[in-house]
Write an enzyme that holds these catalytic residues in place. Structure first.
Site, PDB file in Angstrom:
ATOM      1  CB  CYS A 105     -11.497   4.930  -5.712  1.00 12.74           C
ATOM      2  SG  CYS A 105     -11.815   4.157  -4.132  1.00 12.74           S
ATOM      3  CG  ASN A 130      -9.311   4.984  -0.388  1.00 10.13           C
ATOM      4  OD1 ASN A 130      -9.907   5.920  -0.910  1.00 10.13           O
ATOM      5  ND2 ASN A 130      -9.227   3.791  -0.943  1.00 10.13           N
ATOM      6  CG  HIS A 152      -7.738   6.655  -5.520  1.00 11.05           C
ATOM      7  ND1 HIS A 152      -8.501   7.360  -4.610  1.00 11.05           N
ATOM      8  CD2 HIS A 152      -7.922   5.335  -5.229  1.00 11.05           C
ATOM      9  CE1 HIS A 152      -9.117   6.499  -3.819  1.00 11.05           C
ATOM     10  NE2 HIS A 152      -8.780   5.277  -4.164  1.00 11.05           N
TER      11      HIS A 152
HETATM   12  O1  UT7 Z   1      -9.540   2.579  -3.348  1.00 12.29           O
HETATM   13  C1  UT7 Z   1     -10.280   1.516  -3.864  1.00 12.29           C
HETATM   14  C2  UT7 Z   1      -9.436   0.426  -4.314  1.00 12.29           C
HETATM   15  N1  UT7 Z   1      -8.839  -0.216  -3.175  1.00 12.29           N
HETATM   16  C3  UT7 Z   1      -7.555  -0.467  -3.167  1.00 12.29           C
HETATM   17  O2  UT7 Z   1      -6.851  -0.073  -4.073  1.00 12.29           O
HETATM   18  C4  UT7 Z   1      -7.034  -1.303  -2.038  1.00 12.29           C
HETATM   19  C5  UT7 Z   1      -6.156  -2.401  -2.589  1.00 12.29           C
HETATM   20  N2  UT7 Z   1      -5.688  -3.341  -1.590  1.00 12.29           N
HETATM   21  C6  UT7 Z   1      -4.782  -3.019  -0.645  1.00 12.29           C
HETATM   22  O3  UT7 Z   1      -4.404  -1.879  -0.508  1.00 12.29           O
HETATM   23  C7  UT7 Z   1      -4.197  -4.148   0.176  1.00 12.29           C
HETATM   24  O4  UT7 Z   1      -4.592  -5.387  -0.357  1.00 12.29           O
HETATM   25  C8  UT7 Z   1      -4.596  -4.097   1.676  1.00 12.29           C
HETATM   26  C9  UT7 Z   1      -3.950  -2.911   2.342  1.00 12.29           C
HETATM   27  C10 UT7 Z   1      -6.096  -4.045   1.823  1.00 12.29           C
HETATM   28  C11 UT7 Z   1      -4.064  -5.350   2.377  1.00 12.29           C
HETATM   29  O5  UT7 Z   1      -2.677  -5.454   2.185  1.00 12.29           O
HETATM   30  P1  UT7 Z   1      -2.030  -6.790   1.643  1.00 12.29           P
HETATM   31  O6  UT7 Z   1      -0.590  -6.567   1.575  1.00 12.29           O
HETATM   32  O7  UT7 Z   1      -2.733  -7.192   0.379  1.00 12.29           O
HETATM   33  O8  UT7 Z   1      -2.352  -7.799   2.812  1.00 12.29           O
HETATM   34  P2  UT7 Z   1      -2.988  -9.249   2.723  1.00 12.29           P
HETATM   35  O9  UT7 Z   1      -4.446  -9.172   2.677  1.00 12.29           O
HETATM   36  O10 UT7 Z   1      -2.262 -10.055   1.678  1.00 12.29           O
HETATM   37  O11 UT7 Z   1      -2.557  -9.830   4.116  1.00 12.29           O
HETATM   38  C12 UT7 Z   1      -1.153 -10.049   4.463  1.00 12.29           C
HETATM   39  C13 UT7 Z   1      -1.073 -10.509   5.915  1.00 12.29           C
HETATM   40  C14 UT7 Z   1      -2.044 -11.662   6.235  1.00 12.29           C
HETATM   41  O12 UT7 Z   1      -1.422 -12.471   7.241  1.00 12.29           O
HETATM   42  P3  UT7 Z   1      -0.664 -13.831   6.837  1.00 12.29           P
HETATM   43  O13 UT7 Z   1      -1.686 -14.684   6.187  1.00 12.29           O
HETATM   44  O14 UT7 Z   1       0.445 -13.416   5.905  1.00 12.29           O
HETATM   45  O15 UT7 Z   1      -0.165 -14.325   8.151  1.00 12.29           O
HETATM   46  C15 UT7 Z   1      -3.228 -10.961   6.843  1.00 12.29           C
HETATM   47  O16 UT7 Z   1      -3.963 -11.808   7.703  1.00 12.29           O
HETATM   48  O17 UT7 Z   1      -1.456  -9.440   6.790  1.00 12.29           O
HETATM   49  C16 UT7 Z   1      -2.575  -9.843   7.603  1.00 12.29           C
HETATM   50  N3  UT7 Z   1      -3.457  -8.669   7.749  1.00 12.29           N
HETATM   51  C17 UT7 Z   1      -3.330  -7.759   8.711  1.00 12.29           C
HETATM   52  N4  UT7 Z   1      -2.475  -7.659   9.737  1.00 12.29           N
HETATM   53  C18 UT7 Z   1      -2.592  -6.583  10.552  1.00 12.29           C
HETATM   54  C19 UT7 Z   1      -4.479  -8.301   6.926  1.00 12.29           C
HETATM   55  N5  UT7 Z   1      -5.023  -7.140   7.363  1.00 12.29           N
HETATM   56  C20 UT7 Z   1      -4.313  -6.802   8.466  1.00 12.29           C
HETATM   57  C21 UT7 Z   1      -4.401  -5.700   9.350  1.00 12.29           C
HETATM   58  N6  UT7 Z   1      -3.524  -5.643  10.375  1.00 12.29           N
HETATM   59  N7  UT7 Z   1      -5.316  -4.706   9.194  1.00 12.29           N
END
Ligand code: UT7
Length: 330
Positions: free
Chosen positions: A117, A287, A257
């Site tokens: 990225c 992204n 980004h």
């Molecule tokens: O560009 C390259 C670099 N990449 C980045 O900068 C990406 C960085 N990471 C992110 O943007 C975020 O971590 C994500 C968008 C990928 C995920 O968001 P998050 O707030 O970190 O979510 P999480 O993985 O902590 O999950 C929170 C909750 C979980 O449920 P519980 O355990 O709280 O019940 C997940 O199971 O959301 C759930 N979850 C989803 N729910 C609906 C995870 N993915 C999804 C989804 N839809 N797609």
């Protein structure tokens, strides 16, 4: 001693495929929902290159062709094409070469640059240094990714985030002091465990097993990447401002980004920048990896004024991150 020049961006081109993949489409494919995706990432839809036989080079070539048209530039005048991508058409030859062939840049050398990225930022710095050296006069820097080619559309951790697109800029010697001013770029290979493709490289060449195990798709452990990204992108942007005694008031635009709206907000807050000064199009394109920053420049080009201070900032797989300060040259 030869005279050194500043390097200026003198034109921008872009391309996004027509097909849209919306959050509502994804709701039918994986266990997710529009509200979660919008509040956690800021994304509503992304573009997907669906046509069979089309690859990153086709999008990159479209973006460069726009520059050729705008500048009435003969492709034979291009000295070099640097293509930032993690989704090359093939492992080799370089996608830059294929773009060069498609646009008729018969006199240019080219190479790909892999910094995920942050790829466009790293490539822009490289291209600017080539111009500053005085050796080259016209360098094309492309940021392109066909992320749909490495995304598992049954994996909700990644398929909601990424999209396809291309952006490109022309770098030429600046006529004055405007143009590329400085950059701080960083890499930390220990971050590779959180964001990578497991197989298909020399570490784990493709096998039937690797395909069945879905190891040719992008893997991301989102939370640690998020934490590193918030800190890395904000810290390096602040460091660049401090280095040059700049404050938020001096900056016309932050060009971040587009990985996650929350990461963008954290960077803007750290720089004391109001939202009106931040380029954001993540809601439309998601992204697009190496293409996000040039696609912002492409979309905002008509609003930019000569002398505007822009901070370009990125964080990505590798880990790689950095920020660049440019004074817009037209
Ligand atoms: O560009 C390259 C670099 N990449 C980045 O900068 C990406 C960085 N990471 C992110 O943007 C975020 O971590 C994500 C968008 C990928 C995920 O968001 P998050 O707030 O970190 O979510 P999480 O993985 O902590 O999950 C929170 C909750 C979980 O449920 P519980 O355990 O709280 O019940 C997940 O199971 O959301 C759930 N979850 C989803 N729910 C609906 C995870 N993915 C999804 C989804 N839809 N797609």
């Amino acid at each position: 001693m030869s005279q050194t020049n500043k390097a200026a961006i003198t034109a921008v081109g872009g391309y996004v495929p027509e097909t849209k993949l919306t959050n509502f489409d994804l709701e039918k494919m994986v266990d997710t929902n529009d509200e979660w995706i919008r509040t956690r990432t800021g994304i509503s839809e992304r573009r997907i290159l669906r046509e069979p036989g089309k690859a990153s080079s086709d999008m990159g070539a479209r973006a460069v062709e726009e520059i050729l048209r705008k500048k009435n530039l003969d492709p034979l005048e291009i000295d070099c094409i640097i293509c930032a991508t993690v989704t090359p058409d093939m492992i080799f030859p370089a996608t830059a070469n294929i773009i060069g062939d498609k646009i008729g840049a018969k006199n240019a050398f080219g190479f790909d640059l892999g910094a995920a990225c942050s790829g466009f930022l790293f490539a822009l710095h490289t291209g600017a240094s080539f111009i500053e050296s005085g050796r080259y006069k016209k360098i094309i820097v492309v940021g392109v990714d066909k992320m749909s080619s490495i995304i598992d559309y049954t994996d909700r951790a990644t398929c909601i985030i990424f999209g396809d697109g291309a952006g490109a800029v022309l770098l030429e010697p600046s006529k004055d002091e405007d143009g590329f001013q400085d950059a701080i770029l960083k890499s930390d290979g220990s971050g590779r465990e959180y964001l990578h493709i497991k197989a298909g490289g020399s570490l784990k060449p493709a096998t039937v097993e690797s395909v069945l195990a879905k190891e040719h798709y992008a893997f991301q452990d989102g939370q640690p990447v998020f934490k590193f990204a918030v800190k890395g992108m904000a810290d390096v942007s602040a460091e660049l401002l401090e280095k040059h005694n700049l404050t938020g008031d001096d900056i016309a635009w932050l060009v971040p980004h587009q990985a996650n709206l929350r990461i963008i907000d954290a960077t803007a807050n750290r720089m004391n920048l109001p939202k009106e000064k931040v380029m954001i199009n993540i809601q439309k394109y998601g992204n697009t990896t190496a293409a996000t920053i040039p696609l912002c420049l492409w979309e905002w080009e008509s609003k930019l004024n000569k002398g505007d201070n822009l901070i370009l900032a990125a964080f990505g797989g590798g880990f790689t991150w950095g920020a660049a300060w440019i004074k817009w040259a037209y």
